[in-house]
Design a protein around this motif. Structure first.
Motif, PDB file in Angstrom:
ATOM      1  N   ALA A  83       0.832  -1.191   0.000  1.00  0.00           N
ATOM      2  CA  ALA A  83       0.000   0.000   0.000  1.00  0.00           C
ATOM      3  C   ALA A  83       0.874   1.250   0.000  1.00  0.00           C
ATOM      4  O   ALA A  83       1.746   1.406   0.857  1.00  0.00           O
ATOM      5  CB  ALA A  83      -0.914   0.004   1.223  1.00  0.00           C
ATOM      6  N   ARG A  84       0.659   2.104  -1.000  1.00  0.00           N
ATOM      7  CA  ARG A  84       1.417   3.360  -1.141  1.00  0.00           C
ATOM      8  C   ARG A  84       2.930   3.108  -1.188  1.00  0.00           C
ATOM      9  O   ARG A  84       3.725   3.959  -0.782  1.00  0.00           O
ATOM     10  CB  ARG A  84       1.077   4.324  -0.001  1.00  0.00           C
ATOM     11  N   ASN A  85       3.308   1.952  -1.654  1.00  0.00           N
ATOM     12  CA  ASN A  85       4.724   1.556  -1.704  1.00  0.00           C
ATOM     13  C   ASN A  85       5.400   1.741  -0.337  1.00  0.00           C
ATOM     14  O   ASN A  85       6.549   2.178  -0.236  1.00  0.00           O
ATOM     15  CB  ASN A  85       5.485   2.356  -2.773  1.00  0.00           C
ATOM     16  N   SER A  86       4.692   1.371   0.720  1.00  0.00           N
ATOM     17  CA  SER A  86       5.222   1.541   2.077  1.00  0.00           C
ATOM     18  C   SER A  86       6.351   0.572   2.383  1.00  0.00           C
ATOM     19  O   SER A  86       7.170   0.832   3.274  1.00  0.00           O
ATOM     20  CB  SER A  86       4.100   1.342   3.101  1.00  0.00           C
TER      21      SER A  86
END
Length: 211
Positions: A83-86
């Motif tokens: 998610a969101r490149n977390s």
């Protein structure tokens, strides 16, 4: 009293040596060629709970970890989306000798713990002890910049599931045996791996050659 102090010092020295006895393992660059088509791989995907006692080769381990959560682009993005490149998912390799953190930036397994943690992963399911390695998937919720903790936890669990699916698909493509699992002794793993409060063991995959 003097003999007692000497004994305590010797025991302490031994424990320190034991804790640092594992060396980092340099991994190979991934081999991205596959003999199977993606559709054949899906056809062959299955759950296996029986494993050969043969150790996995460094080539298979390197390819497996890269497929699970390795870097596949120059900007550092991974084979598994988050998610969101977390990039909140960490992958650990557990074997009879100890536990290693996969460091994809360096193609490296960094030793974290000396000792056999497979019983903690098995949590009573003894077939896990037959697998030469297990892949432990841990998420760090602190890396997800979300105001809603419930939503962050759901997204982190989804991301962990994708990593586990990558492992399953890799194993199907390479005639390896695995099964995705959620059972484990979380407290023992937390203590051994010195996890932060924000880090959560989510899933694990025992992996081995087919029996």
């Amino acid at each position: 009293m003097k003999k007692l102090l000497v004994s305590i010092i010797l025991i302490g020295c031994f424990m320190n040596v034991n804790a640092s006895s594992l060396e980092p393992i340099k991994l190979h660059k991934p081999n991205i060629k596959s003999a199977k088509s993606i559709m054949q791989t899906f056809q062959d995907r299955r759950t296996d709970r029986e494993y050969s006692s043969k150790d996995l080769s460094i080539e298979d381990i390197s390819n497996l970890l890269w497929a699970a959560c390795g870097i596949n682009r120059p900007d550092g993005r991974r084979t598994a989306p988050t998610a969101r490149n977390s990039q909140e998912i960490d992958v650990y390799l557990i074997n009879k000798d100890g536990a290693y953190l996969y460091v994809p930036q360096d193609d490296l397994l960094q030793p974290i713990y000396t000792g056999d943690l497979r019983p903690a992963l098995a949590s009573g399911q003894n077939f896990v002890l037959d697998a030469p390695i297990s892949i432990l998937i841990i998420g760090d919720i602190a890396k997800l910049s979300m105001d809603n903790d419930d939503r962050a936890m759901k997204m982190m669990c989804c991301d962990a599931g994708i990593v586990s699916q990558n492992i399953n698909i890799f194993c199907a493509a390479n005639n390896l045996a695995t099964v995705p699992r959620a059972m484990m002794d979380e407290k023992s793993l937390r203590d051994a791996l010195k996890l932060k409060d924000s880090q959560h063991p989510i899933l694990n995959n025992p992996v081995g050659y087919k029996k």
